[in-house]
Design a protein around this motif. Structure first.
Motif, PDB file in Angstrom:
ATOM      1  N   GLN A 278       2.005  11.885 -10.003  1.00 53.53           N
ATOM      2  CA  GLN A 278       1.443  13.229  -9.855  1.00 53.53           C
ATOM      3  C   GLN A 278       2.507  14.308 -10.018  1.00 53.53           C
ATOM      4  O   GLN A 278       2.191  15.426 -10.418  1.00 53.53           O
TER       5      GLN A 278
ATOM      6  N   PHE B 117       0.836  -1.200   0.000  1.00 51.60           N
ATOM      7  CA  PHE B 117       0.000   0.000   0.000  1.00 51.60           C
ATOM      8  C   PHE B 117       0.873   1.254   0.000  1.00 51.60           C
ATOM      9  O   PHE B 117       0.635   2.196  -0.768  1.00 51.60           O
ATOM     10  N   ASP B 118       1.909   1.266   0.826  1.00 47.76           N
ATOM     11  CA  ASP B 118       2.819   2.417   0.876  1.00 47.76           C
ATOM     12  C   ASP B 118       3.545   2.590  -0.454  1.00 47.76           C
ATOM     13  O   ASP B 118       3.738   3.719  -0.918  1.00 47.76           O
ATOM     14  N   ARG B 119       3.949   1.488  -1.054  1.00 50.24           N
ATOM     15  CA  ARG B 119       4.620   1.558  -2.359  1.00 50.24           C
ATOM     16  C   ARG B 119       3.676   2.120  -3.416  1.00 50.24           C
ATOM     17  O   ARG B 119       4.090   2.905  -4.275  1.00 50.24           O
ATOM     18  N   THR B 120       2.403   1.723  -3.338  1.00 51.10           N
ATOM     19  CA  THR B 120       1.408   2.221  -4.293  1.00 51.10           C
ATOM     20  C   THR B 120       1.222   3.725  -4.127  1.00 51.10           C
ATOM     21  O   THR B 120       1.190   4.470  -5.112  1.00 51.10           O
ATOM     22  N   LEU B 121       1.106   4.183  -2.888  1.00 49.05           N
ATOM     23  CA  LEU B 121       0.963   5.621  -2.642  1.00 49.05           C
ATOM     24  C   LEU B 121       2.186   6.391  -3.130  1.00 49.05           C
ATOM     25  O   LEU B 121       2.059   7.484  -3.705  1.00 49.05           O
ATOM     26  N   GLU B 122       3.349   5.831  -2.910  1.00 52.03           N
ATOM     27  CA  GLU B 122       4.588   6.465  -3.382  1.00 52.03           C
ATOM     28  C   GLU B 122       4.580   6.564  -4.905  1.00 52.03           C
ATOM     29  O   GLU B 122       4.947   7.597  -5.481  1.00 52.03           O
ATOM     30  N   TYR B 123       4.144   5.503  -5.565  1.00 51.71           N
ATOM     31  CA  TYR B 123       4.087   5.484  -7.024  1.00 51.71           C
ATOM     32  C   TYR B 123       3.092   6.534  -7.548  1.00 51.71           C
ATOM     33  O   TYR B 123       3.387   7.274  -8.487  1.00 51.71           O
ATOM     34  N   ILE B 124       1.935   6.615  -6.930  1.00 53.81           N
ATOM     35  CA  ILE B 124       0.940   7.613  -7.319  1.00 53.81           C
ATOM     36  C   ILE B 124       1.511   9.013  -7.153  1.00 53.81           C
ATOM     37  O   ILE B 124       1.342   9.882  -8.010  1.00 53.81           O
ATOM     38  N   ASP B 125       2.232   9.234  -6.083  1.00 53.36           N
ATOM     39  CA  ASP B 125       2.865  10.531  -5.851  1.00 53.36           C
ATOM     40  C   ASP B 125       3.878  10.837  -6.956  1.00 53.36           C
ATOM     41  O   ASP B 125       3.945  11.974  -7.447  1.00 53.36           O
ATOM     42  N   GLN B 126       4.655   9.831  -7.351  1.00 54.41           N
ATOM     43  CA  GLN B 126       5.628  10.034  -8.430  1.00 54.41           C
ATOM     44  C   GLN B 126       4.926  10.414  -9.731  1.00 54.41           C
ATOM     45  O   GLN B 126       5.395  11.295 -10.459  1.00 54.41           O
TER      46      GLN B 126
END
Length: 141
Positions: free
Chosen positions: A15, A4-13
């Motif tokens: 954006q 989940f944290d990796r997914t959020l990090e990826y979404i941030d990248q």
């Protein structure tokens, strides 16, 4: 780090990607591990759209440059079985399903044969809907 944290990090990248090329790079960073190393996303032009206007429909592109030029020059969008299948299905599918699902004519077969010359043998296509309701076809090869 959790998935989940990796997914959020990826979404941030994604954006914070400042260019279309940066978005492609981040997306292909994930998909290339699955053999999907080329990306095209855009709205599908209406049949008969002049070749000079076809590239205006491209939103993201990391296809081989020569392939894109050939695709437009030969008006392949009007004969591409992947595009035709997307118009009918409007759901995710593998390219090989498109070739099996529609009647392949000489022009459709030429599109897929030429794509193979550029190492685009198979892939995945899926629709996305924009905020204004347009369908964007995403194709990974």
């Amino acid at each position: 780090m959790s998935m989940f944290d990796r997914t959020l990090e990826y979404i941030d990248q994604l954006q914070h990607a400042n260019t279309a090329a940066a978005v492609c790079e981040r997306l292909l960073g994930v998909t290339s591990g699955f053999g999907l190393a080329a990306l095209m996303a855009g709205t599908v032009p209406q049949p008969g759209t002049p070749r000079s206007q076809q590239k205006d429909h491209v939103l993201l592109c990391d296809w081989p440059g020569e392939w894109l030029e050939r695709y437009v020059a030969r008006n392949y969008v009007d004969h591409d079985p992947v595009v035709s299948h997307m118009k009918q299905l409007q759901a995710p599918f593998q390219w090989r399903e498109a070739s099996q699902a529609i009647v392949i004519d000489k022009s459709s077969d030429e599109v897929m044969g030429d794509a193979r010359e550029f190492k685009l043998r198979d892939g995945l296509a899926f629709p996305l809907v924009t905020l204004d309701g347009q369908i964007v076809m995403v194709s990974l090869g």
